[in-house]
Scaffold this active site. Structure first.
Site, PDB file in Angstrom:
ATOM      1  N   SER A  66       0.854  -1.197   0.000  1.00 43.46           N
ATOM      2  CA  SER A  66       0.000   0.000   0.000  1.00 43.46           C
ATOM      3  C   SER A  66       0.882   1.236   0.000  1.00 43.46           C
ATOM      4  O   SER A  66       2.042   1.194   0.441  1.00 43.46           O
ATOM      5  CB  SER A  66      -0.862   0.016   1.268  1.00 43.46           C
ATOM      6  OG  SER A  66      -1.600   1.219   1.369  1.00 43.46           O
ATOM      7  N   TYR A 106      -2.048   0.239  10.958  1.00 46.06           N
ATOM      8  CA  TYR A 106      -2.250  -0.224   9.573  1.00 46.06           C
ATOM      9  C   TYR A 106      -0.983   0.079   8.762  1.00 46.06           C
ATOM     10  O   TYR A 106      -0.494  -0.778   8.018  1.00 46.06           O
ATOM     11  CB  TYR A 106      -3.483   0.439   8.933  1.00 46.06           C
ATOM     12  CG  TYR A 106      -3.667   0.010   7.486  1.00 46.06           C
ATOM     13  CD1 TYR A 106      -3.981  -1.310   7.169  1.00 46.06           C
ATOM     14  CD2 TYR A 106      -3.490   0.911   6.439  1.00 46.06           C
ATOM     15  CE1 TYR A 106      -4.124  -1.725   5.844  1.00 46.06           C
ATOM     16  CE2 TYR A 106      -3.629   0.509   5.114  1.00 46.06           C
ATOM     17  CZ  TYR A 106      -3.944  -0.814   4.824  1.00 46.06           C
ATOM     18  OH  TYR A 106      -4.075  -1.212   3.509  1.00 46.06           O
TER      19      TYR A 106
HETATM   20  P1  NDP Z   1     -11.764  -5.668   0.630  1.00 48.63           P
HETATM   21  O1  NDP Z   1     -12.244  -5.446   2.025  1.00 48.63           O
HETATM   22  O2  NDP Z   1     -12.714  -5.385  -0.482  1.00 48.63           O
HETATM   23  O3  NDP Z   1     -11.193  -7.157   0.474  1.00 48.63           O
HETATM   24  C1  NDP Z   1     -10.423  -7.773   1.479  1.00 48.63           C
HETATM   25  C2  NDP Z   1     -10.302  -9.260   1.163  1.00 48.63           C
HETATM   26  O4  NDP Z   1      -9.461  -9.861   2.151  1.00 48.63           O
HETATM   27  C3  NDP Z   1     -11.635  -9.984   1.196  1.00 48.63           C
HETATM   28  O5  NDP Z   1     -11.712 -10.862   0.099  1.00 48.63           O
HETATM   29  C4  NDP Z   1     -11.596 -10.766   2.499  1.00 48.63           C
HETATM   30  O6  NDP Z   1     -12.281 -12.001   2.329  1.00 48.63           O
HETATM   31  C5  NDP Z   1     -10.091 -11.025   2.663  1.00 48.63           C
HETATM   32  N1  NDP Z   1      -9.750 -11.208   4.060  1.00 48.63           N
HETATM   33  C6  NDP Z   1      -9.813 -10.285   5.056  1.00 48.63           C
HETATM   34  N2  NDP Z   1      -9.495 -10.822   6.227  1.00 48.63           N
HETATM   35  C7  NDP Z   1      -9.210 -12.136   5.982  1.00 48.63           C
HETATM   36  C8  NDP Z   1      -8.833 -13.223   6.811  1.00 48.63           C
HETATM   37  N3  NDP Z   1      -8.663 -13.070   8.134  1.00 48.63           N
HETATM   38  N4  NDP Z   1      -8.618 -14.425   6.233  1.00 48.63           N
HETATM   39  C9  NDP Z   1      -8.797 -14.594   4.914  1.00 48.63           C
HETATM   40  N5  NDP Z   1      -9.162 -13.601   4.073  1.00 48.63           N
HETATM   41  C10 NDP Z   1      -9.375 -12.384   4.618  1.00 48.63           C
HETATM   42  O7  NDP Z   1     -10.456  -4.747   0.487  1.00 48.63           O
HETATM   43  P2  NDP Z   1      -9.428  -4.505  -0.729  1.00 48.63           P
HETATM   44  O8  NDP Z   1      -9.745  -5.306  -1.895  1.00 48.63           O
HETATM   45  O9  NDP Z   1      -9.327  -3.041  -0.888  1.00 48.63           O
HETATM   46  O10 NDP Z   1      -8.077  -4.991  -0.031  1.00 48.63           O
HETATM   47  C11 NDP Z   1      -7.216  -5.967  -0.589  1.00 48.63           C
HETATM   48  C12 NDP Z   1      -5.791  -5.631  -0.217  1.00 48.63           C
HETATM   49  O11 NDP Z   1      -5.449  -4.372  -0.790  1.00 48.63           O
HETATM   50  C13 NDP Z   1      -5.530  -5.503   1.290  1.00 48.63           C
HETATM   51  O12 NDP Z   1      -4.290  -6.105   1.589  1.00 48.63           O
HETATM   52  C14 NDP Z   1      -5.460  -3.990   1.499  1.00 48.63           C
HETATM   53  O13 NDP Z   1      -4.670  -3.667   2.622  1.00 48.63           O
HETATM   54  C15 NDP Z   1      -4.819  -3.567   0.196  1.00 48.63           C
HETATM   55  N6  NDP Z   1      -4.986  -2.172  -0.166  1.00 48.63           N
HETATM   56  C16 NDP Z   1      -6.238  -1.618  -0.281  1.00 48.63           C
HETATM   57  C17 NDP Z   1      -6.359  -0.283  -0.636  1.00 48.63           C
HETATM   58  C18 NDP Z   1      -7.688   0.407  -0.702  1.00 48.63           C
HETATM   59  O14 NDP Z   1      -7.718   1.655  -0.680  1.00 48.63           O
HETATM   60  N7  NDP Z   1      -8.798  -0.301  -0.843  1.00 48.63           N
HETATM   61  C19 NDP Z   1      -5.178   0.538  -0.940  1.00 48.63           C
HETATM   62  C20 NDP Z   1      -3.917  -0.159  -0.782  1.00 48.63           C
HETATM   63  C21 NDP Z   1      -3.841  -1.459  -0.428  1.00 48.63           C
HETATM   64  P3  NDP Z   1     -13.247 -12.687   3.396  1.00 48.63           P
HETATM   65  O15 NDP Z   1     -13.873 -11.604   4.208  1.00 48.63           O
HETATM   66  O16 NDP Z   1     -14.208 -13.476   2.552  1.00 48.63           O
HETATM   67  O17 NDP Z   1     -12.328 -13.561   4.163  1.00 48.63           O
HETATM   68  C1  8X3 Z   2      -5.167   1.599   1.842  1.00 49.91           C
HETATM   69  C2  8X3 Z   2      -4.903   2.985   1.403  1.00 49.91           C
HETATM   70  O1  8X3 Z   2      -4.542   5.368   2.175  1.00 49.91           O
HETATM   71  O2  8X3 Z   2      -6.410   4.187   3.139  1.00 49.91           O
HETATM   72  O3  8X3 Z   2      -3.991   0.871   1.998  1.00 49.91           O
HETATM   73  O4  8X3 Z   2      -4.176   3.648   3.786  1.00 49.91           O
HETATM   74  S1  8X3 Z   2      -5.027   4.089   2.687  1.00 49.91           S
END
Ligand code: NDP
Ligand code: 8X3
Length: 251
Positions: free
Chosen positions: A138, A151
């Site tokens: 991220s 985070y």
């Molecule tokens: P979502 O909340 O849409 O998706 C998160 C996914 O992670 C879900 O499929 C969830 O599946 C899975 N997950 C969460 N906890 C667990 C667990 N304990 N075990 C197994 N699976 C888990 O978020 P994003 O798609 O945005 O996030 C995906 C990645 O991208 C993360 O690592 C996030 O930190 C990163 N990210 C996101 C950004 C944003 O602004 N959205 C920016 C930068 C990075 P389920 O609940 O079915 O288990």
């Molecule tokens: C998720 C992006 O800016 O909310 O990793 O931390 S931010």
């Protein structure tokens, strides 16, 4: 030769979009998450394009993570591309007001979970001297922002682990990539604010965030380079975002 990818967090957001993009490009899939009905729906959808196997486990559970990955049928056991994507933020509070349960969740899922999945997948890559690990970091792993404390720490850890993996796996011919997005509108903010959808929507007020598909396109670009090319790291921002704190908003 058909490649197989294992994607964690495939039930939502970036992982889901990546599953669809990979399927369109003929990659067989092992899709992981905890919400079985979503895994089933995705398997039904993408099963028309490629071979799909689903695994339901919580990445916080080291034993179950290892057992579920070890349970893969022979035809899915060779993982060519591992996308370590599962992760979330819990809360946005000054450090002195942070909740231990939220800290545990972020460290256990984003850092330890990524390690548990990697430990279960890496040995067969080392044995074959082939493979690609793509860690979803991220912008929060590149710079710390107010109230982001734990985070950000978890994503700084992902950055360190990516670099460490690239060093240790170098002699085994394994590519290691980090894709580091800024603001992406997924379920991320709804999870961060514990179901408060109004607050989650407000994060993207007056600006156009990245979509999960924008990130999936870049993940696929990295995954589809020739054998001698490793996209080591990518910082991907919406045009409206300059860094973690400077965002141009209209209205
Ligand atoms: P979502 O909340 O849409 O998706 C998160 C996914 O992670 C879900 O499929 C969830 O599946 C899975 N997950 C969460 N906890 C667990 C667990 N304990 N075990 C197994 N699976 C888990 O978020 P994003 O798609 O945005 O996030 C995906 C990645 O991208 C993360 O690592 C996030 O930190 C990163 N990210 C996101 C950004 C944003 O602004 N959205 C920016 C930068 C990075 P389920 O609940 O079915 O288990
Ligand atoms: C998720 C992006 O800016 O909310 O990793 O931390 S931010």
């Amino acid at each position: 030769m058909t490649l197989t990818a294992l994607i964690t967090g495939a039930t939502s957001g970036i992982g889901l979009a990546t599953a669809r993009t990979f399927a369109r490009n003929g990659i067989d899939l092992v899709l992981c998450g905890r919400r079985q009905e979503r895994l089933d729906a995705l398997a039904a959808e993408l099963g028309a394009l490629v071979r799909v196997h689903t695994l339901n486990f919580d990445v916080r559970d080291a034993d179950d993570t290892a057992a579920k990955i070890a349970s893969l049928p022979e035809s899915f056991r060779q993982i060519d591309i591992l996308v370590n994507n599962a992760g979330n933020a819990y809360g946005l509070m000054p450090i002195q007001e942070g909740e231990i349960a939220d800290w545990d969740a972020m460290i256990d899922i984003n850092v330890k979970g990524l390690l548990y999945v990697s430990k279960a997948v890496i040995p067969q890559m080392v044995e074959r001297k082939r493979g690609h690990i793509i860690n979803i970091g991220s912008l929060a792993g590149q710079e710390v922002y107010p109230n982001g404390n734990v985070y950000c720490a978890s994503k700084f850890a992902v950055d360190a682990l990516t670099k460490g993996m690239r060093i240790d796996l170098n002699q085994h011919n394994i590519k290691v990539t980090s894709i580091n997005p800024g603001m992406v509108e997924t379920e991320f903010s709804v999870v961060r604010f514990k179901g408060d959808t109004e607050r989650a929507k407000n994060v993207y007020r007056g600006m156009t965030p990245l979509t999960a598909e924008d990130v999936a396109d870049v993940i696929w670009f990295a995954a589809s380079r020739p054998a001698h090319v490793n996209v080591a790291e990518v910082l991907l921002l919406p045009t409206a975002q300059a860094n973690s704190t400077i965002v141009k908003r209209e209205g």
